[in-house]
Scaffold this motif. Structure first.
Motif, short mmCIF file in Angstrom:
data_model
loop_
_atom_site.label_atom_id
_atom_site.label_comp_id
_atom_site.label_asym_id
_atom_site.label_seq_id
_atom_site.Cartn_x
_atom_site.Cartn_y
_atom_site.Cartn_z
N GLU A 141 34.52 85.42 87.18
CA GLU A 141 34.22 84.39 86.19
C GLU A 141 35.08 84.53 84.94
OE1 GLU A 141 32.44 81.65 86.87
OE2 GLU A 141 32.52 82.62 88.84
N THR A 142 35.50 85.75 84.62
CA THR A 142 36.46 85.94 83.52
C THR A 142 37.75 85.21 83.85
OG1 THR A 142 35.53 88.08 82.89
CG2 THR A 142 37.80 87.64 82.22
N TRP A 143 38.23 85.38 85.08
CA TRP A 143 39.45 84.70 85.50
C TRP A 143 39.26 83.18 85.51
CZ3 TRP A 143 44.20 86.37 88.03
CH2 TRP A 143 44.43 87.74 87.90
N VAL A 144 38.12 82.71 85.97
CA VAL A 144 37.86 81.27 86.03
C VAL A 144 37.95 80.67 84.63
CG1 VAL A 144 36.07 79.54 86.46
CG2 VAL A 144 36.50 81.34 88.14
N SER A 145 37.30 81.31 83.67
CA SER A 145 37.30 80.79 82.30
C SER A 145 38.71 80.73 81.72
CB SER A 145 36.40 81.68 81.42
OG SER A 145 36.42 81.25 80.09
N HIS A 168 40.25 83.63 93.69
CA HIS A 168 40.01 84.43 94.90
C HIS A 168 41.27 84.48 95.77
CE1 HIS A 168 35.82 85.66 94.84
NE2 HIS A 168 35.49 84.49 94.32
N ALA A 169 41.97 83.36 95.90
CA ALA A 169 43.19 83.34 96.70
C ALA A 169 44.25 84.25 96.09
CB ALA A 169 43.72 81.91 96.81
N THR A 170 44.32 84.28 94.77
CA THR A 170 45.29 85.14 94.10
C THR A 170 44.93 86.61 94.27
OG1 THR A 170 45.77 83.39 92.50
CG2 THR A 170 46.41 85.64 91.89
N PHE A 171 43.64 86.93 94.24
CA PHE A 171 43.23 88.31 94.52
C PHE A 171 43.68 88.72 95.92
CE2 PHE A 171 39.32 87.72 91.59
CZ PHE A 171 40.10 87.95 90.47
N GLY A 172 43.56 87.79 96.87
CA GLY A 172 44.01 88.09 98.23
C GLY A 172 45.49 88.42 98.27
N LEU A 173 46.27 87.65 97.51
CA LEU A 173 47.71 87.90 97.43
C LEU A 173 47.98 89.26 96.80
CD1 LEU A 173 50.78 87.06 97.25
CD2 LEU A 173 50.19 86.00 95.06
N LEU A 174 47.39 89.52 95.65
CA LEU A 174 47.68 90.75 94.92
C LEU A 174 47.12 91.98 95.61
CD1 LEU A 174 47.04 89.55 91.24
CD2 LEU A 174 49.22 89.76 92.46
N ASN A 175 45.91 91.87 96.14
CA ASN A 175 45.27 93.05 96.72
C ASN A 175 45.89 93.47 98.05
OD1 ASN A 175 43.63 92.93 94.51
ND2 ASN A 175 41.76 92.45 95.61
N SER A 176 46.79 92.65 98.58
CA SER A 176 47.50 93.05 99.79
C SER A 176 48.65 94.00 99.47
CB SER A 176 48.06 91.82 100.52
OG SER A 176 49.09 91.21 99.75
N SER A 177 48.96 94.22 98.19
CA SER A 177 50.14 94.99 97.82
C SER A 177 50.14 96.42 98.34
CB SER A 177 50.31 94.98 96.29
OG SER A 177 49.22 95.59 95.65
N PRO A 178 48.97 97.11 98.48
CA PRO A 178 49.04 98.46 99.06
C PRO A 178 49.57 98.49 100.49
CG PRO A 178 46.97 98.17 97.88
CD PRO A 178 47.62 96.82 97.97
#
Length: 203
Positions: A141-145, A168-178
């Protein structure tokens, strides 16, 4: 004080115990990122830092206890850090960029925890899972705001439900980095930042 924050130890013995606990958590994160929750025993974690299996129970009651603490810590780190980014102020675009950079910095410095969160969330105890989900929702919700404000500053009305999907889609992109191939860390951070901002703000 948050639920996951422990008081700073004041005695030399307490400081040594806290340092050893930190070593054990780091070892647990490394092993579980490589092998998964089921495959790693308390004895395996202790062996990496020179502690016998029985002695591990002075620090943790079970391997679930270790997992709970690892994922509560990373979830609280993200939620608290996101709030701090917003509190520093700036234009909507500046805040959004700093929020992306903050998330990527956590990914770069804590890749094992991100991998564990992605794979082993279902293995948390019921109480820890509820607390982690609560922290994650607050972070989203911080990101949404921030994203809604950035879109408005660009003259576009972005509904909160769409901003939530974009986050959420961006988290999917970023969290794949490992799981990405080896790459220069500084260049990777810059590349991921540009990609995340493009995804978040795409028309």
């Amino acid at each position: 004080m948050s639920e996951t924050t422990q008081p700073a130890p004041t005695t030399r013995r307490g400081q040594a115990k806290a340092a050893r606990r930190g070593e054990l958590l780091a070892a647990a994160a490394r092993q579980r990122a490589r092998r998964g929750f089921v495959a790693v025993r308390l004895e395996d974690i202790g062996a990496e830092v020179g502690i016998s299996g029985p002695a591990m129970y002075r620090h943790f009651s079970s391997k679930n206890d270790v997992l709970d603490e690892l994922l509560l810590d990373i979830s609280e780190r993200l939620q608290t850090g996101g709030d701090e980014v917003v509190a520093r102020g700036g234009s909507p675009d500046e805040v959004l960029r700093r929020l992306v950079e903050f998330h990527i910095d956590v990914l770069v410095t804590k890749p094992d925890l991100i991998a564990i969160q992605d794979r082993d969330l279902h293995s948390l105890s019921a109480d820890a899972r509820h607390r982690v989900r609560t922290l994650q929702r607050r972070y989203v919700e911080t990101w949404v705001s921030v994203l809604v404000d950035a879109a408005a500053a660009a003259g576009r009305a972005l509904p909160a439900e769409e901003a939530r999907v974009r986050a959420h889609a961006t988290f999917g992109l970023l969290n794949s980095s490992p799981r990405l191939p080896p790459f220069d860390v500084t260049r990777l951070a810059a590349l991921l930042t540009d990609m995340a901002l493009a995804a978040l703000l795409v028309d």
